[in-house]
Design an enzyme around this catalytic site. Structure first.
Site, mmCIF file in Angstrom:
data_model
loop_
_atom_site.group_PDB
_atom_site.id
_atom_site.type_symbol
_atom_site.label_atom_id
_atom_site.label_comp_id
_atom_site.label_asym_id
_atom_site.label_seq_id
_atom_site.Cartn_x
_atom_site.Cartn_y
_atom_site.Cartn_z
ATOM 1 N N SER A 246 1.154 -0.801 0.342
ATOM 2 C CA SER A 246 0.371 0.148 0.144
ATOM 3 C C SER A 246 0.885 0.686 -0.042
ATOM 4 O O SER A 246 1.609 1.290 -1.054
ATOM 5 C CB SER A 246 -1.135 -0.196 0.950
ATOM 6 N N ASP A 473 -8.791 -5.980 -5.247
ATOM 7 C CA ASP A 473 -8.854 -4.667 -4.844
ATOM 8 C C ASP A 473 -8.922 -3.176 -6.083
ATOM 9 O O ASP A 473 -8.512 -2.734 -7.061
ATOM 10 C CB ASP A 473 -6.491 -4.251 -5.211
ATOM 11 N N HIS A 510 -7.929 -4.417 -1.143
ATOM 12 C CA HIS A 510 -6.818 -4.054 -0.728
ATOM 13 C C HIS A 510 -5.900 -4.724 0.461
ATOM 14 O O HIS A 510 -4.602 -4.271 0.167
ATOM 15 C CB HIS A 510 -7.122 -2.241 -0.730
#
Length: 529
Positions: A246, A473, A510
């Site tokens: 991330s 995601d 995610h």
């Protein structure tokens, strides 16, 4: 910093009656107002359901006009009651309402040398909170720098001084993906954060007060430069690997481009080489709901009630982007929390109660100003050469500020206003029709490699890289990881491993990098060797 003024107004319906609708009584408490919601008694609730108004409620004076009862009873709002109750309890705390943003004991690096930030701000000194696992070998060549996501602390794994499980607990340890029998793993809380590193909630040594929104604008590269100050103090000249997911994946890429000679290999999971409009829009929305909480007070809330309502809503918006539709379909579907009760405007569906819980448990565990600054740094992230050229010119122009500070001359005249001159456009944005060749986008276009990005990632041409993406995601779509991998290959990098997890392997969106030990952890372990 300056912000556009907002006007907050609250109105109450004129037809509210104390006997029928919950009211609040307020009394002053430490320069605030403590409001307690009074619930209607049982008799009032029964009167709500009567077809006709009873004589005893019809008039308060002999000659008064009778007031007609509403066709339907007023709804109750327990979700708002909870928020108001929390504000009241925070107002009444004698020890001060500001929570302690910490996850336990950690190590601390203190830099007494000032650092110049990309957009001209200066931190005269700063702290970096960090934790380590494993043993640094004699030639200091086995260090792995683990970068965090937006809101994570340095506590990625349990330690002797902090035995609580960390956010990557199952990925670190003997025989794990980050094998502590092989590697010396270092994880830091980024500058701008609130878990021990210098951020908006820290004390400004210049005046002894909290920075609040006097804290300067940050970039991801600023965070990396501060991390490498820590590495310098540990006498680590070169990392075995830089690893992150991330925001951490973005930091990992930034580490390699800023210090290519000091990064042996890098791992970037569910990240991007530059922030794209969708993720910028989502973070903008989170910042807006936070800044519009009256308790935010333009960042100066540390001696009052923190903007917990805005933080709760910001976290709920973020949570929508962290997980995927397919997973939520399996977990929640369209099920309601209590099908036996009538629908409500407060959380009613299971998915709503999940989001409500996610926001509720987080709203006092992270500093709101840190959310603003760190998320803005993510928005500003762009490894393209055009952007790097512009920001390097800005740094060069601001170098005189740092020298003036070091010489004890203070900031040049007018310099304190340089980063506070934002103005809003006089005319609102209007959608303009674009020519078809400019406005159209296709899957092929997403898979293309911009020359600007190839030039920006050129420093990574000789750095082995693992790039991972997840098909489910929605915050950092898989095409962004394909873009990174393809761009690295275009730089001439012959050692790029690209892995994309399809929905048949992961439905966690995610958050897959936090949950999928088999696929994500396995790939990292194989790549590091």
């Amino acid at each position: 910093m300056s912000f556009p003024r907002s006007v907050f107004a609250a109105t109450r319906p004129a037809f509210q009656q104390a006997s029928l609708i919950p009211q609040r009584t307020c009394r002053p408490v430490q320069n605030a107002r403590l409001c307690i919601r009074q619930q209607p008694n049982q008799a009032s609730r029964k009167l709500h359901n009567q077809a006709k108004r009873s004589a005893q409620l019809a008039v308060s004076e002999p000659d008064a006009e009778p007031v007609a009862e509403s066709t339907n009873p007023a709804l109750s709002f327990p979700c708002l009651d909870k928020l108001e109750s929390r504000s009241a309890s925070l107002s009444s705390r004698s020890s001060g309402p500001e929570p302690s943003y910490t996850t336990g004991k950690h190590l601390n690096f203190h830099s007494r040398e000032p650092i110049l930030l990309d957009w001209g701000g200066i931190l005269p000194e700063f702290n970096i909170a960090y934790e380590t696992w494993g043993v640094l070998n004699k030639d200091r060549s086995n260090a792995v720098l683990l970068h965090t996501g937006l809101s994570a602390s340095s506590h990625a794994h349990s330690t002797e001084i902090n035995p609580q499980p960390g956010w990557w607990e199952n990925f670190i340890g003997p025989g794990k993906p980050l094998d502590t029998d092989k590697y010396f793993v270092i994880c830091t809380n980024v500058v701008g954060g609130c878990f021990g590193s210098t951020g908006p909630s820290s004390i400004d040594p210049a005046n002894g007060e909290r920075y609040a929104t006097r804290f300067p604008i940050l970039t991801m590269e600023d965070m990396v430069r501060a991390q490498f100050r820590l590495l310098d103090s540990l006498r680590i000249d070169k990392l075995y690997a830089s690893v992150g997911s991330s925001m951490g994946g973005m930091l990992s890429l930034a580490s390699g481009t800023l210090f290519p000679e000091r990064v042996g290999r890098l791992v970037s999971i569910s990240a991007a080489a530059r922030s794209h409009p969708y993720s910028i829009a989502m973070r903008h929305t989170q910042r807006q709901v936070l800044m519009m909480d009256p308790h935010w007070n333009r960042g100066f809330y540390y001696d009052g009630v923190p903007p917990h309502s805005g933080m709760k809503l910001a976290r709920e918006i973020a949570t929508v982007t962290y997980r995927s539709g397919p997973e939520w379909e399996q977990r929640f579907g369209r099920r309601r929390a209590d099908p036996s009760r009538p629908p409500a405007l407060c959380p009613d569906f299971l998915i709503e109660t999940y989001l409500d819980h996610a926001g509720e448990k987080w709203c006092l565990s992270y500093d709101p100003n840190s959310l603003l600054y760190v998320s803005k740094a993510m928005d500003l992230f762009d490894l393209g050469q055009d952007h790097r050229t512009r920001i390097n010119k800005v740094r060069q122009n601001n170098a005189s500020k740092l020298q003036a500070y070091l010489d004890g001359r203070g900031l040049p005249a007018g310099a304190e206003h340089d980063v506070c001159s934002l103005t809003l456009p006089e005319q609102p944005y209007e959608e303009k029709e674009q020519p078809a060749e400019e406005g159209s986008a296709s899957v092929d276009a997403m898979d293309s490699v911009p020359a600007d990005l190839v030039a920006g990632l050129k420093p990574l041409a000789n750095t082995p890289a693992l790039v991972m993406g997840v098909a489910s995601d929605i915050l950092f779509p898989a095409w962004q990881q394909r873009e990174i991998a393809n761009t690295l290959k275009r730089t001439g990098n012959k050692n790029v491993t690209h892995i994309e997890l399809g929905e048949e392997k992961s439905l966690f969106g995610h958050d897959t990098f936090l949950l999928d030990l088999k696929n994500v952890g396995g790939a990292v372990q194989s790549f590091l060797g």
